[in-house]
Motif scaffolding. Structure first.
Motif, PDB file in Angstrom:
ATOM      1  N   UNK A   1       0.847  -1.197   0.000  1.00  0.00           N
ATOM      2  CA  UNK A   1       0.000   0.000   0.000  1.00  0.00           C
ATOM      3  C   UNK A   1       0.879   1.242   0.000  1.00  0.00           C
ATOM      4  N   UNK A   2       0.264   2.381  -0.289  1.00  0.00           N
ATOM      5  CA  UNK A   2       0.985   3.653  -0.331  1.00  0.00           C
ATOM      6  C   UNK A   2       0.365   4.643   0.643  1.00  0.00           C
ATOM      7  N   UNK A   3       1.206   5.317   1.418  1.00  0.00           N
ATOM      8  CA  UNK A   3       0.781   6.445   2.241  1.00  0.00           C
ATOM      9  C   UNK A   3       1.272   7.711   1.546  1.00  0.00           C
ATOM     10  N   UNK A   4       0.374   8.345   0.835  1.00  0.00           N
ATOM     11  CA  UNK A   4       0.746   9.524   0.058  1.00  0.00           C
ATOM     12  C   UNK A   4       0.791  10.776   0.921  1.00  0.00           C
ATOM     13  N   UNK A   5       1.650  11.712   0.521  1.00  0.00           N
ATOM     14  CA  UNK A   5       1.821  12.929   1.297  1.00  0.00           C
ATOM     15  C   UNK A   5       0.564  13.777   1.336  1.00  0.00           C
ATOM     16  N   UNK A   6       0.235  14.294   2.524  1.00  0.00           N
ATOM     17  CA  UNK A   6      -0.955  15.118   2.728  1.00  0.00           C
ATOM     18  C   UNK A   6      -0.611  16.582   2.457  1.00  0.00           C
ATOM     19  N   UNK A   7      -1.477  17.250   1.714  1.00  0.00           N
ATOM     20  CA  UNK A   7      -1.245  18.644   1.317  1.00  0.00           C
ATOM     21  C   UNK A   7      -2.176  19.584   2.080  1.00  0.00           C
ATOM     22  N   UNK A   8      -1.602  20.653   2.624  1.00  0.00           N
ATOM     23  CA  UNK A   8      -2.378  21.800   3.103  1.00  0.00           C
ATOM     24  C   UNK A   8      -2.270  22.871   2.024  1.00  0.00           C
ATOM     25  N   UNK A   9      -3.381  23.170   1.347  1.00  0.00           N
ATOM     26  CA  UNK A   9      -3.379  24.137   0.245  1.00  0.00           C
ATOM     27  C   UNK A   9      -4.129  25.383   0.695  1.00  0.00           C
ATOM     28  N   UNK A  10      -3.394  26.474   0.872  1.00  0.00           N
ATOM     29  CA  UNK A  10      -3.973  27.760   1.285  1.00  0.00           C
ATOM     30  C   UNK A  10      -4.010  28.666   0.064  1.00  0.00           C
ATOM     31  N   UNK A  11      -5.205  29.112  -0.310  1.00  0.00           N
ATOM     32  CA  UNK A  11      -5.371  29.842  -1.570  1.00  0.00           C
ATOM     33  C   UNK A  11      -6.110  31.159  -1.349  1.00  0.00           C
ATOM     34  N   UNK A  12      -5.632  32.205  -2.015  1.00  0.00           N
ATOM     35  CA  UNK A  12      -6.271  33.511  -1.924  1.00  0.00           C
ATOM     36  C   UNK A  12      -7.493  33.671  -2.810  1.00  0.00           C
ATOM     37  N   UNK A  13      -7.797  32.665  -3.617  1.00  0.00           N
ATOM     38  CA  UNK A  13      -8.935  32.722  -4.534  1.00  0.00           C
ATOM     39  C   UNK A  13      -9.812  31.497  -4.316  1.00  0.00           C
ATOM     40  N   UNK A  14     -11.067  31.723  -3.934  1.00  0.00           N
ATOM     41  CA  UNK A  14     -11.971  30.625  -3.644  1.00  0.00           C
ATOM     42  C   UNK A  14     -12.296  29.771  -4.856  1.00  0.00           C
TER      43      UNK A  14
ATOM     44  N   UNK B   1      -7.924  15.630  -5.926  1.00  0.00           N
ATOM     45  CA  UNK B   1      -8.734  14.426  -5.759  1.00  0.00           C
ATOM     46  C   UNK B   1      -8.648  13.536  -6.999  1.00  0.00           C
ATOM     47  N   UNK B   2      -8.626  14.164  -8.167  1.00  0.00           N
ATOM     48  CA  UNK B   2      -8.504  13.411  -9.416  1.00  0.00           C
ATOM     49  C   UNK B   2      -7.165  12.678  -9.486  1.00  0.00           C
ATOM     50  N   UNK B   3      -6.131  13.280  -8.925  1.00  0.00           N
ATOM     51  CA  UNK B   3      -4.792  12.689  -8.932  1.00  0.00           C
ATOM     52  C   UNK B   3      -4.571  11.735  -7.758  1.00  0.00           C
ATOM     53  N   UNK B   4      -5.540  11.641  -6.860  1.00  0.00           N
ATOM     54  CA  UNK B   4      -5.414  10.740  -5.729  1.00  0.00           C
ATOM     55  C   UNK B   4      -4.534  11.262  -4.617  1.00  0.00           C
ATOM     56  N   UNK B   5      -4.481  12.592  -4.451  1.00  0.00           N
ATOM     57  CA  UNK B   5      -3.624  13.217  -3.438  1.00  0.00           C
ATOM     58  C   UNK B   5      -4.495  13.753  -2.297  1.00  0.00           C
ATOM     59  N   UNK B   6      -4.255  13.334  -1.053  1.00  0.00           N
ATOM     60  CA  UNK B   6      -5.037  13.858   0.076  1.00  0.00           C
ATOM     61  C   UNK B   6      -4.755  15.341   0.303  1.00  0.00           C
ATOM     62  N   UNK B   7      -5.810  16.134   0.449  1.00  0.00           N
ATOM     63  CA  UNK B   7      -5.644  17.585   0.553  1.00  0.00           C
ATOM     64  C   UNK B   7      -6.633  18.180   1.540  1.00  0.00           C
ATOM     65  N   UNK B   8      -6.178  19.215   2.234  1.00  0.00           N
ATOM     66  CA  UNK B   8      -7.043  20.041   3.075  1.00  0.00           C
ATOM     67  C   UNK B   8      -6.918  21.458   2.528  1.00  0.00           C
ATOM     68  N   UNK B   9      -8.003  21.986   1.968  1.00  0.00           N
ATOM     69  CA  UNK B   9      -7.960  23.293   1.328  1.00  0.00           C
ATOM     70  C   UNK B   9      -8.569  24.385   2.192  1.00  0.00           C
ATOM     71  N   UNK B  10      -7.937  25.560   2.168  1.00  0.00           N
ATOM     72  CA  UNK B  10      -8.400  26.710   2.944  1.00  0.00           C
ATOM     73  C   UNK B  10      -8.353  27.956   2.071  1.00  0.00           C
ATOM     74  N   UNK B  11      -9.434  28.724   2.060  1.00  0.00           N
ATOM     75  CA  UNK B  11      -9.468  29.999   1.344  1.00  0.00           C
ATOM     76  C   UNK B  11      -9.259  31.141   2.332  1.00  0.00           C
ATOM     77  N   UNK B  12      -8.192  31.903   2.130  1.00  0.00           N
ATOM     78  CA  UNK B  12      -7.885  33.070   2.957  1.00  0.00           C
ATOM     79  C   UNK B  12      -7.380  34.197   2.074  1.00  0.00           C
ATOM     80  N   UNK B  13      -7.689  35.434   2.425  1.00  0.00           N
ATOM     81  CA  UNK B  13      -7.056  36.561   1.745  1.00  0.00           C
ATOM     82  C   UNK B  13      -5.564  36.523   2.044  1.00  0.00           C
ATOM     83  N   UNK B  14      -4.753  36.914   1.065  1.00  0.00           N
ATOM     84  CA  UNK B  14      -3.298  36.816   1.208  1.00  0.00           C
ATOM     85  C   UNK B  14      -2.780  37.491   2.480  1.00  0.00           C
ATOM     86  N   UNK B  15      -3.330  38.630   2.822  1.00  0.00           N
ATOM     87  CA  UNK B  15      -2.820  39.340   3.997  1.00  0.00           C
ATOM     88  C   UNK B  15      -3.161  38.617   5.303  1.00  0.00           C
TER      89      UNK B  15
END
Length: 286
Positions: free
Chosen positions: A100-113, A124-138
């Protein structure tokens, strides 16, 4: 011409080369974000024209073709990585491929929703675990510490919109950029959380960001070496390549940049190990 938030427009003064989404309409100018590129800009109202439905459909088709080409290249590389892993785990295919594979988990912080949604869909299409957050850059430097503690990612992406403000002069001064200073501060905070560049992999930047500052702050990968625009999905391809590469192997810089849409003029980085780990026997879905 009556402009409103969300309209798709272009700029004649730049030969209508990019599509923009109207972020806000002021008295004499509009605030714009790139529809496909991570660019933030202001423009006089007289330098704005609405994009016809026909032109929009054509441009979207062309953009989709670029995205599909990068996706195809990425999938080819991912397939080769998996075949190589199977060969190593099974001692040259002498044993049954029961791992089995334990793939790296991504925290993706983006300024654009809207970009965040496109990015998480691709992860998700690539099979990569991700936690996404929308925040203004500042707001990103204020929140990244608590997010790192909560998510405990292997890879963090800090992106959104940026721009080189040529009217301010020196392109070596981080103050000449709209949001590079916030991205760089996020990187410095993340490095306090994990100083080793192989324990926490960081991508930082957007269109025209000051590449050198982000790398010096501690990023493994960043934009933009030639101060050009980068595609909204480029950070995903870099983070996903790291996620799917074994921690025993280095990520090939040439291969990872080849599978992006923008390429090495807009993206760069340093030698970095992968974060995926294989295990045996197979007792659950990877």
């Amino acid at each position: 011409m009556k402009l409103k938030k969300g309209d798709i427009v272009t700029r004649p003064s730049y030969n209508c080369d990019l599509l923009f989404r109207v972020l806000d309409v002021r008295d004499t100018y509009v605030e714009l974000v790139g529809e496909e590129m991570r660019l933030l800009a202001d423009a006089p109202i007289e330098d704005i024209i609405l994009v016809s439905e026909e032109d929009r459909v054509l441009r979207e088709k062309q953009a989709k073709e670029l995205e599909e080409h990068s996706y195809k290249l990425f999938r080819q590389d991912a397939k080769l990585l998996k075949q190589r892993g199977e060969y190593e785990v099974t001692a040259g295919y002498k044993n049954e491929a029961d791992f089995f594979e334990l793939r790296g988990r991504v925290l993706h912080i983006d300024g654009d929703g809207l970009y965040l949604k496109k990015c998480t869909d691709l992860y998700e299409k690539l099979g990569v675990p991700v936690y996404g957050v929308h925040l203004h850059e500042r707001e990103m430097p204020e929140q990244i510490g608590s997010l790192l503690e909560m998510v405990q990612p292997d890879i963090v992406v800090v992106t959104g919109h940026d721009a080189l403000l040529k009217s301010r002069g020196d392109d070596h001064d981080v103050r000449t950029y709209r949001n590079t200073k916030y991205f760089a501060e996020c990187v410095r905070i993340a490095r306090k959380h994990s100083w080793n560049r192989d324990d926490l992999i960081i991508f930082a930047g957007a269109c025209q960001s000051h590449f050198e500052s982000l790398i010096k702050a501690g990023a493994n990968f960043a934009s933009s070496p030639d101060r050009i625009n980068i595609h909204a999905l480029d950070p995903v391809y870099i983070a996903s390549r790291v996620s799917l590469t074994s921690f025993m192997d280095r990520v090939s810089l040439s291969d990872v940049l080849r599978s992006t849409i923008t390429g090495e003029k807009g993206l760069g980085g340093i030698e970095t190990k992968g974060v995926m780990r294989r295990g045996m026997p197979m007792k659950f879905n990877s």
